[in-house]
Scaffold this motif. Sequence first.
Motif, PDB file in Angstrom:
ATOM      1  N   LEU A 215       0.830  -1.201   0.000  1.00  0.00           N
ATOM      2  CA  LEU A 215       0.000   0.000   0.000  1.00  0.00           C
ATOM      3  C   LEU A 215       0.871   1.260   0.000  1.00  0.00           C
ATOM      4  CD1 LEU A 215      -2.816   1.281   0.186  1.00  0.00           C
ATOM      5  CD2 LEU A 215      -2.645   1.091   2.678  1.00  0.00           C
ATOM      6  N   MET A 216       1.980   1.225   0.728  1.00  0.00           N
ATOM      7  CA  MET A 216       2.895   2.367   0.748  1.00  0.00           C
ATOM      8  C   MET A 216       3.524   2.596  -0.631  1.00  0.00           C
ATOM      9  SD  MET A 216       2.774   3.780   3.737  1.00  0.00           S
ATOM     10  CE  MET A 216       1.015   3.439   3.503  1.00  0.00           C
ATOM     11  N   HIS A 217       3.754   1.502  -1.357  1.00  0.00           N
ATOM     12  CA  HIS A 217       4.277   1.645  -2.719  1.00  0.00           C
ATOM     13  C   HIS A 217       3.219   2.272  -3.626  1.00  0.00           C
ATOM     14  CE1 HIS A 217       6.647   0.797  -6.306  1.00  0.00           C
ATOM     15  NE2 HIS A 217       5.533   0.334  -6.857  1.00  0.00           N
ATOM     16  N   ILE A 218       1.976   1.838  -3.487  1.00  0.00           N
ATOM     17  CA  ILE A 218       0.884   2.419  -4.282  1.00  0.00           C
ATOM     18  C   ILE A 218       0.751   3.914  -3.971  1.00  0.00           C
ATOM     19  CG2 ILE A 218      -1.610   2.394  -4.652  1.00  0.00           C
ATOM     20  CD1 ILE A 218      -1.514  -0.641  -4.068  1.00  0.00           C
ATOM     21  N   LEU A 219       0.878   4.264  -2.692  1.00  0.00           N
ATOM     22  CA  LEU A 219       0.836   5.671  -2.291  1.00  0.00           C
ATOM     23  C   LEU A 219       1.967   6.448  -2.961  1.00  0.00           C
ATOM     24  CD1 LEU A 219      -0.229   7.993  -0.490  1.00  0.00           C
ATOM     25  CD2 LEU A 219       1.310   7.156   1.303  1.00  0.00           C
TER      26      LEU A 219
END
Length: 267
Positions: free
Chosen positions: A234-238
Amino acid sequence: MTQLSWRQKAGCFFGALKPGDERPELFARSWLGLWAVYWRVPIFLWSLITITWSTAAFWGTTEKYMLYMTHWGLLLILVESLFGVIVALKEDGYVPDKKAEFPWYVKVYWVLYNITIPVAFLITVFYWSILNTVLRTFKKKVNYAPNPTLDVMLHGVNSLVMLTELILSAHPSRLRHVMQPLYFGIVYLIFTIVYYDAGGLDPWGHVFIYPVIDWSKPEQTLVVASLTGLFLALMHILTVGVATLRDMIARRCRSTPNGLYNDGFEA
């Protein structure tokens, strides 16, 4: 609909870079035209000073300093910013040559960039939201922050400096590179298993490195590890989302097209 070859499918699965489809000079300057040295050198110096400070203030023996993901993340920032400076020095003023290969140091920097930013965000959120909550209810006192100022540097400023790198950079962040930070997470997880299996203890004599990653309770730990992996993704998507927004703003601010475009959400 375009059919992907098996090489393209494998590249998507493993999160491989696609050398040559990005101009190296994009990695050397900001979308504002600012030379990347101007922000990467301060980031490098910050990480070097913080590593020195945190090593001197470490609550355990020196050989146990690298037990913690916080310190792994700090070392990542140091190496990422170092390669970022090298790229800025070597690729500024680059003259495009279709026959030239994508430089190896740009590839290394790009991979480090893809890993370091989501990991920094994960460390900050994990520490303040999960670890601190667990420690409040933990029966034995475990103090990961003997110095409050250093605590903020390690678990707050780390994300701010990498957010600065993300916002000022001009090169893309791609959704398909999500496996790169996940591989880093898997490596750290394997390290904790090996350390536990070898009988390693934390500085206070516990069989775990973090209370929430306790391999004497494998079922609980696997659940935490799985949720952490999802959050890292999710942090990568962010990160990709911020890069995409950054480049949308960049295109609107420039009066002439310059080819700057983040295709992170495209197949």
